[in-house]
Design an enzyme around this catalytic site. Structure first.
Site, PDB file in Angstrom:
ATOM      1  N   CYS A 222       3.312 -12.191   5.567  1.00 30.18           N
ATOM      2  CA  CYS A 222       2.652 -11.010   6.128  1.00 30.18           C
ATOM      3  C   CYS A 222       2.954 -10.871   7.619  1.00 30.18           C
ATOM      4  O   CYS A 222       2.857  -9.787   8.169  1.00 30.18           O
ATOM      5  CB  CYS A 222       1.153 -11.063   5.861  1.00 30.18           C
ATOM      6  SG  CYS A 222       0.432 -12.666   6.144  1.00 30.18           S
TER       7      CYS A 222
ATOM      8  N   LYS B 295      -9.684 -17.216  -7.224  1.00 33.77           N
ATOM      9  CA  LYS B 295      -8.849 -16.545  -8.227  1.00 33.77           C
ATOM     10  C   LYS B 295      -7.425 -16.597  -7.690  1.00 33.77           C
ATOM     11  O   LYS B 295      -7.105 -15.988  -6.685  1.00 33.77           O
ATOM     12  CB  LYS B 295      -9.315 -15.097  -8.412  1.00 33.77           C
ATOM     13  CG  LYS B 295      -9.063 -14.520  -9.791  1.00 33.77           C
ATOM     14  CD  LYS B 295      -7.607 -14.363 -10.159  1.00 33.77           C
ATOM     15  CE  LYS B 295      -6.996 -13.111  -9.563  1.00 33.77           C
ATOM     16  NZ  LYS B 295      -5.526 -13.032  -9.850  1.00 33.77           N
TER      17      LYS B 295
ATOM     18  N   GLU C 209      -7.235 -10.107   4.570  1.00 38.32           N
ATOM     19  CA  GLU C 209      -6.017 -10.494   5.272  1.00 38.32           C
ATOM     20  C   GLU C 209      -4.895  -9.753   4.566  1.00 38.32           C
ATOM     21  O   GLU C 209      -4.533 -10.122   3.453  1.00 38.32           O
ATOM     22  CB  GLU C 209      -5.862 -12.016   5.112  1.00 38.32           C
ATOM     23  CG  GLU C 209      -4.988 -12.671   6.106  1.00 38.32           C
ATOM     24  CD  GLU C 209      -5.579 -12.592   7.486  1.00 38.32           C
ATOM     25  OE1 GLU C 209      -5.019 -11.822   8.278  1.00 38.32           O
ATOM     26  OE2 GLU C 209      -6.581 -13.273   7.750  1.00 38.32           O
TER      27      GLU C 209
ATOM     28  N   GLU D 187       6.112  -2.281   4.433  1.00 34.24           N
ATOM     29  CA  GLU D 187       6.244  -3.728   4.259  1.00 34.24           C
ATOM     30  C   GLU D 187       7.151  -4.015   3.062  1.00 34.24           C
ATOM     31  O   GLU D 187       6.856  -3.610   1.943  1.00 34.24           O
ATOM     32  CB  GLU D 187       4.866  -4.365   4.034  1.00 34.24           C
ATOM     33  CG  GLU D 187       4.953  -5.882   3.987  1.00 34.24           C
ATOM     34  CD  GLU D 187       3.592  -6.555   3.837  1.00 34.24           C
ATOM     35  OE1 GLU D 187       2.820  -6.163   2.957  1.00 34.24           O
ATOM     36  OE2 GLU D 187       3.323  -7.494   4.614  1.00 34.24           O
TER      37      GLU D 187
HETATM   38  P1  NAI Z   1      -1.760  -8.028  -4.684  1.00 31.40           P
HETATM   39  O1  NAI Z   1      -2.481  -7.681  -3.444  1.00 31.40           O
HETATM   40  O2  NAI Z   1      -1.854  -7.048  -5.818  1.00 31.40           O
HETATM   41  O3  NAI Z   1      -2.286  -9.455  -5.220  1.00 31.40           O
HETATM   42  C1  NAI Z   1      -3.008 -10.367  -4.436  1.00 31.40           C
HETATM   43  C2  NAI Z   1      -4.130 -10.959  -5.260  1.00 31.40           C
HETATM   44  O4  NAI Z   1      -5.052  -9.929  -5.633  1.00 31.40           O
HETATM   45  C3  NAI Z   1      -3.684 -11.592  -6.579  1.00 31.40           C
HETATM   46  O5  NAI Z   1      -4.457 -12.744  -6.837  1.00 31.40           O
HETATM   47  C4  NAI Z   1      -4.005 -10.513  -7.591  1.00 31.40           C
HETATM   48  O6  NAI Z   1      -4.194 -10.995  -8.904  1.00 31.40           O
HETATM   49  C5  NAI Z   1      -5.301  -9.976  -7.020  1.00 31.40           C
HETATM   50  N1  NAI Z   1      -5.664  -8.635  -7.506  1.00 31.40           N
HETATM   51  C6  NAI Z   1      -4.837  -7.633  -7.900  1.00 31.40           C
HETATM   52  N2  NAI Z   1      -5.557  -6.563  -8.274  1.00 31.40           N
HETATM   53  C7  NAI Z   1      -6.858  -6.878  -8.110  1.00 31.40           C
HETATM   54  C8  NAI Z   1      -8.098  -6.173  -8.329  1.00 31.40           C
HETATM   55  N3  NAI Z   1      -8.133  -4.936  -8.809  1.00 31.40           N
HETATM   56  N4  NAI Z   1      -9.247  -6.818  -8.023  1.00 31.40           N
HETATM   57  C9  NAI Z   1      -9.246  -8.069  -7.543  1.00 31.40           C
HETATM   58  N5  NAI Z   1      -8.105  -8.787  -7.332  1.00 31.40           N
HETATM   59  C10 NAI Z   1      -6.938  -8.196  -7.616  1.00 31.40           C
HETATM   60  O7  NAI Z   1      -0.260  -8.323  -4.293  1.00 31.40           O
HETATM   61  P2  NAI Z   1       1.058  -8.375  -5.213  1.00 31.40           P
HETATM   62  O8  NAI Z   1       0.968  -7.324  -6.288  1.00 31.40           O
HETATM   63  O9  NAI Z   1       1.277  -9.770  -5.605  1.00 31.40           O
HETATM   64  O10 NAI Z   1       2.188  -7.978  -4.156  1.00 31.40           O
HETATM   65  C11 NAI Z   1       2.398  -6.617  -3.778  1.00 31.40           C
HETATM   66  C12 NAI Z   1       2.712  -6.522  -2.300  1.00 31.40           C
HETATM   67  O11 NAI Z   1       1.601  -6.971  -1.544  1.00 31.40           O
HETATM   68  C13 NAI Z   1       3.856  -7.373  -1.799  1.00 31.40           C
HETATM   69  O12 NAI Z   1       5.079  -6.749  -2.001  1.00 31.40           O
HETATM   70  C14 NAI Z   1       3.520  -7.524  -0.342  1.00 31.40           C
HETATM   71  O13 NAI Z   1       3.981  -6.404   0.369  1.00 31.40           O
HETATM   72  C15 NAI Z   1       2.020  -7.561  -0.323  1.00 31.40           C
HETATM   73  N6  NAI Z   1       1.485  -8.935  -0.235  1.00 31.40           N
HETATM   74  C16 NAI Z   1       0.971  -9.368   0.954  1.00 31.40           C
HETATM   75  C17 NAI Z   1       0.507 -10.666   1.089  1.00 31.40           C
HETATM   76  C18 NAI Z   1      -0.043 -11.184   2.373  1.00 31.40           C
HETATM   77  O14 NAI Z   1       0.058 -12.373   2.624  1.00 31.40           O
HETATM   78  N7  NAI Z   1      -0.674 -10.374   3.186  1.00 31.40           N
HETATM   79  C19 NAI Z   1       0.587 -11.614  -0.022  1.00 31.40           C
HETATM   80  C20 NAI Z   1       1.099 -11.061  -1.245  1.00 31.40           C
HETATM   81  C21 NAI Z   1       1.537  -9.763  -1.312  1.00 31.40           C
END
Ligand code: NAI
Ligand code: MG
Length: 499
Positions: free
Chosen positions: A299, A190, A264, A401
């Site tokens: 990250c 996804k 992660e 973060e």
């Molecule tokens: P997010 O964690 O909400 O999204 C990551 C993935 O999870 C996306 O594919 C999203 O569609 C999916 N997702 C969201 N809600 C879900 C649910 N209820 N069930 C299953 N999958 C779900 O991250 P977002 O909103 O893009 O970014 C928010 C913050 O997260 C950023 O500002 C950053 O601080 C952090 N982040 C950290 C990352 C890393 O590499 N560790 C990568 C992206 C964001």
């Protein structure tokens, strides 16, 4: 091969249109069952570049059916044969590397030369690496009793759900699907709402080689598509990269089904610069570690830099100079070092943290690099990198973060104080120490609470090196042999009574 051999398309705009409104299910590119779609936007201009299909629970169900059927045959394919096919995917992805790099740059806003092209080449490398590990899916024989043959074998879990973010979409997908496939699982990816296209293209390329249904890709949003994927009873494992908040939601949902999860998550990675460090190297390491070329959207970003008071001023001057010399601009332009922030909400989040820092007593913001002048980029999500000086470890910008081009410099006097502050964080993903003293270096590597600790360098995740955090930064490891064995197989114990 099921389709005519794909040719690389070096025009990312036309490629984005070609990939519009497609999910990959059971080897076939098709729209969502609902017919719904959403816009994919170029963050550097604000222009829509494609529509993505809005996958939902019904598409998840189709993908799980296809994956469940395909996995049974795939698991019967010899492990080395699976590995060979995955390595062959690496070769094909390498042929498409430039194309993928350009598409990543277009949809994520990450500069082609400094980031997106590198991501594309690492993707191919990850497939090549895991492709060689098929024969490492070994078990053990156990000296249980002389009249019994006792052994363990590694079996695939079944259908794996892989949820990926937008910051390094294709590489993070590769770190999940390559080991999962070699281990004999089927996968359903996804993608993140913001960056579905390059991941889809990579899967379309792999679809020329791998059996239909062995891997599937869904685009769609988190609650509408990610949540039903995690909840589906046919999914036996979830591997997730993203925010701590969403990671916890995924973990709870997986707990209801009692299935294993790899997470992660975020970071607030410390970098400690001792008084005896090679300052020029440390400055270069801060630029690399902070991922200014990725707009800080990493990250592992070195977003807390502890600098010894004796070298503080020269470190700050040099760092400002380096970041100032970087060019912000069109991600597809070879001259560009720094591109655009992924999305409007992320852009607003970063700017709000910059305001918070500016309003914090004692802190000073140094804005570096110049905003792009190109009129085509006027609606782009560009943020000048910010170096905060005068920060303390308890300020919000040092604790939370930001996921943007913002770092804070925290002055310290004493090594013990720096180690304690570095560890005073809810996160524990990466950490670095910069010193010429071996004893200090060794001591710090043991004491820093992080999954990935480096001395005098700030490299990114590498194939073959276990990668993953402690504390709120996650659960489990990726990128290594151990990651494949521990996270994509389970161990079965077999006892054969020979008496
Ligand atoms: P997010 O964690 O909400 O999204 C990551 C993935 O999870 C996306 O594919 C999203 O569609 C999916 N997702 C969201 N809600 C879900 C649910 N209820 N069930 C299953 N999958 C779900 O991250 P977002 O909103 O893009 O970014 C928010 C913050 O997260 C950023 O500002 C950053 O601080 C952090 N982040 C950290 C990352 C890393 O590499 N560790 C990568 C992206 C964001
Ligand atoms: Mg979110």
């Amino acid at each position: 091969m099921r389709e005519n051999r794909l040719q690389p398309n070096l025009d990312p705009h036309s490629l984005a249109r070609e990939l519009s409104n497609r999910l990959l299910i059971d080897g076939t590119l098709r729209p969502a069952l609902s017919g719904r779609r959403f816009a994919v936007v170029n963050p550097a201009t604000g222009a829509a570049i494609a529509d993505a299909a809005e996958g939902a629970a019904a598409d998840v169900a189709l993908a799980v059916d296809a994956a469940t059927r395909a996995q049974k045959l795939w698991a019967k394919t010899a492990a080395r044969e699976r590995g060979k096919l995955v390595a062959e995917c690496g070769r094909l992805l390498n042929e498409h590397s430039e194309e993928l790099g350009r598409l990543i740059a277009l949809e994520t806003g990450k500069a082609l030369r400094t980031e997106s092209r590198i991501e594309a080449s690492v993707v191919a490398d990850i497939f090549t690496y895991y492709g060689g590990l098929g024969s490492e899916l070994k078990g053990e024989t156990v000296p249980f009793r002389p009249d019994m043959l006792t052994l363990t074998i590694r079996e695939p879990i079944g259908v794996v759900g892989a949820i990926i973010p937008w910051n390094v979409p294709v590489m993070l997908m590769a770190l999940k699907i390559a080991p999962a496939l070699v281990a004999g699982n089927a996968v359903i990816v996804k993608t993140a709402e913001e960056a579905p296209l390059a991941a889809l293209r990579a899967c379309q390329i792999m679809n020329q080689l791998l059996p239909p249904g062995v891997f599937n890709l869904l685009t769609g949003d988190g609650p509408g598509c990610g949540a039903p994927l995690v909840a589906h009873k046919g999914v036996g494992k979830v591997t997730f990269t993203g925010s701590v908040e969403t990671g916890k939601i995924v973990y709870h949902a997986a707990a209801d089904k009692l299935i294993p999860v790899t997470l992660e998550l975020g970071g607030k990675s410390p970098m400690i610069v001792m008084g005896d460090a090679d300052i020029d190297k440390a400055v270069a390491g801060a630029v690399a570690g902070m991922r200014f070329t990725r707009q800080g959207q990493s990250c592992t970003a070195a977003s807390r830099i502890f600098v010894h008071e004796s070298v503080h001023d020269s470190f700050v001057d040099k760092l400002k100079g380096k970041v100032d010399a970087m060019t912000m601009g069109d991600p597809l332009d070879e001259a560009t070092d720094i591109g655009a922030i992924i999305s409007k909400p992320q852009f607003e989040k970063v700017k709000s943290y910059i305001r918070i820092g500016e309003e914090t007593p004692g802190m000073r913001a140094w804005r570096c690099s110049a905003m792009p002048k190109d009129p085509r980029l006027m609606d782009g999500l560009f943020v000048q990198p910010v170096i905060f000086t005068g920060a303390t470890n308890d300020s919000r910008v040092a604790r939370e973060e930001i996921f943007g081009p913002v770092t804070c410099i925290i002055k310290f006097r004493d090594y013990e104080e720096a180690i304690a502050a570095a560890n005073d964080s809810e996160y524990g993903l990466a950490a670095t120490i910069w010193t010429r003293d071996l004893k200090t270096a060794l001591d710090a590597t043991h004491r820093l609470e992080a999954g990935f600790v480096q001395v005098n360098q700030n490299l990114v995740v590498q194939a073959n090196l276990s990668y993953g955090g402690v504390k709120n930064s996650g659960l489990g490891k990726e990128a290594s042999l151990e990651a494949m064995l521990e996270h994509f197989t389970h161990k079965k114990t077999i006892i054969m009574n020979m008496a």
